[in-house]
Design an enzyme around this catalytic site. Structure first.
Site, PDB file in Angstrom:
ATOM      1  N   ARG A   1      -7.628  58.117-143.862  1.00  7.93           N
ATOM      2  CA  ARG A   1      -6.179  58.290-143.977  1.00  7.93           C
ATOM      3  C   ARG A   1      -5.800  59.779-143.926  1.00  7.93           C
ATOM      4  O   ARG A   1      -4.748  60.137-143.410  1.00  7.93           O
ATOM      5  CB  ARG A   1      -5.661  57.588-145.219  1.00  7.93           C
TER       6      ARG A   1
ATOM      7  N   THR B   1       2.360  58.639-142.173  1.00 11.29           N
ATOM      8  CA  THR B   1       2.901  57.647-141.249  1.00 11.29           C
ATOM      9  C   THR B   1       3.980  58.246-140.353  1.00 11.29           C
ATOM     10  O   THR B   1       4.029  57.972-139.158  1.00 11.29           O
ATOM     11  CB  THR B   1       3.469  56.445-142.027  1.00 11.29           C
TER      12      THR B   1
ATOM     13  N   PHE C   1      11.770  46.231-138.043  1.00 10.54           N
ATOM     14  CA  PHE C   1      10.962  46.878-137.012  1.00 10.54           C
ATOM     15  C   PHE C   1       9.827  46.004-136.483  1.00 10.54           C
ATOM     16  O   PHE C   1       9.080  46.426-135.601  1.00 10.54           O
ATOM     17  CB  PHE C   1      10.380  48.199-137.536  1.00 10.54           C
TER      18      PHE C   1
ATOM     19  N   ASN D   1       3.138  55.403-133.969  1.00 13.95           N
ATOM     20  CA  ASN D   1       2.397  56.457-134.654  1.00 13.95           C
ATOM     21  C   ASN D   1       0.928  56.561-134.263  1.00 13.95           C
ATOM     22  O   ASN D   1       0.171  57.257-134.907  1.00 13.95           O
ATOM     23  CB  ASN D   1       2.591  56.380-136.174  1.00 13.95           C
TER      24      ASN D   1
ATOM     25  N   ARG E   1      -1.817  61.648-136.170  1.00 11.08           N
ATOM     26  CA  ARG E   1      -0.397  61.349-136.007  1.00 11.08           C
ATOM     27  C   ARG E   1       0.419  62.585-135.638  1.00 11.08           C
ATOM     28  O   ARG E   1       1.344  62.502-134.836  1.00 11.08           O
ATOM     29  CB  ARG E   1       0.143  60.665-137.253  1.00 11.08           C
TER      30      ARG E   1
ATOM     31  N   HIS F   1      -3.705  53.134-136.768  1.00  8.31           N
ATOM     32  CA  HIS F   1      -3.543  52.286-137.957  1.00  8.31           C
ATOM     33  C   HIS F   1      -4.825  52.385-138.756  1.00  8.31           C
ATOM     34  O   HIS F   1      -5.916  52.439-138.194  1.00  8.31           O
ATOM     35  CB  HIS F   1      -3.309  50.821-137.560  1.00  8.31           C
TER      36      HIS F   1
END
Length: 97
Positions: free
Chosen positions: A44, A50, A16, A71, A61, A74
């Site tokens: 997070r 993710t 990817f 998504n 997300r 980061h």
């Protein structure tokens, strides 16, 4: 493109990688440094899983990501990677606090 390839170099052997770098240069980004007690874990949580399909309602997300590869956000996963990623985008003179 070179900057995205350098930043995500840890993934360079993954299938990817090219798609990730293309996505990262497709639009402007906002880069920020957050600090505080448990800043990485708290950020997070706000970002969500993710895979947006697995992310909790109300997370970045879940609300804005298109897919795992797109998504929308980061965040560093550990203090060591945070230090590397911060240094990639900012000089010490640009940080306050």
């Amino acid at each position: 493109m070179a900057q995205a390839q350098q930043f995500y170099g840890v993934h360079s052997e993954r299938p990817f990688f090219g798609e990730l770098c293309e996505f990262m240069i497709s639009e402007p980004i906002v880069v920020q440094v957050l600090e505080g007690e448990d800043a990485i874990a708290k950020n997070r949580e706000v970002m969500g899983a993710t895979n947006p399909a697995d992310a909790d309602a109300g997370t970045i997300r879940k609300e804005f990501a298109l897919s795992i590869g797109e998504n929308s956000v980061h965040g560093s996963d550990a203090p060591e990677t945070a230090a590397e990623e911060i240094a990639f985008f900012f000089s010490g003179l640009e940080l306050v606090g």
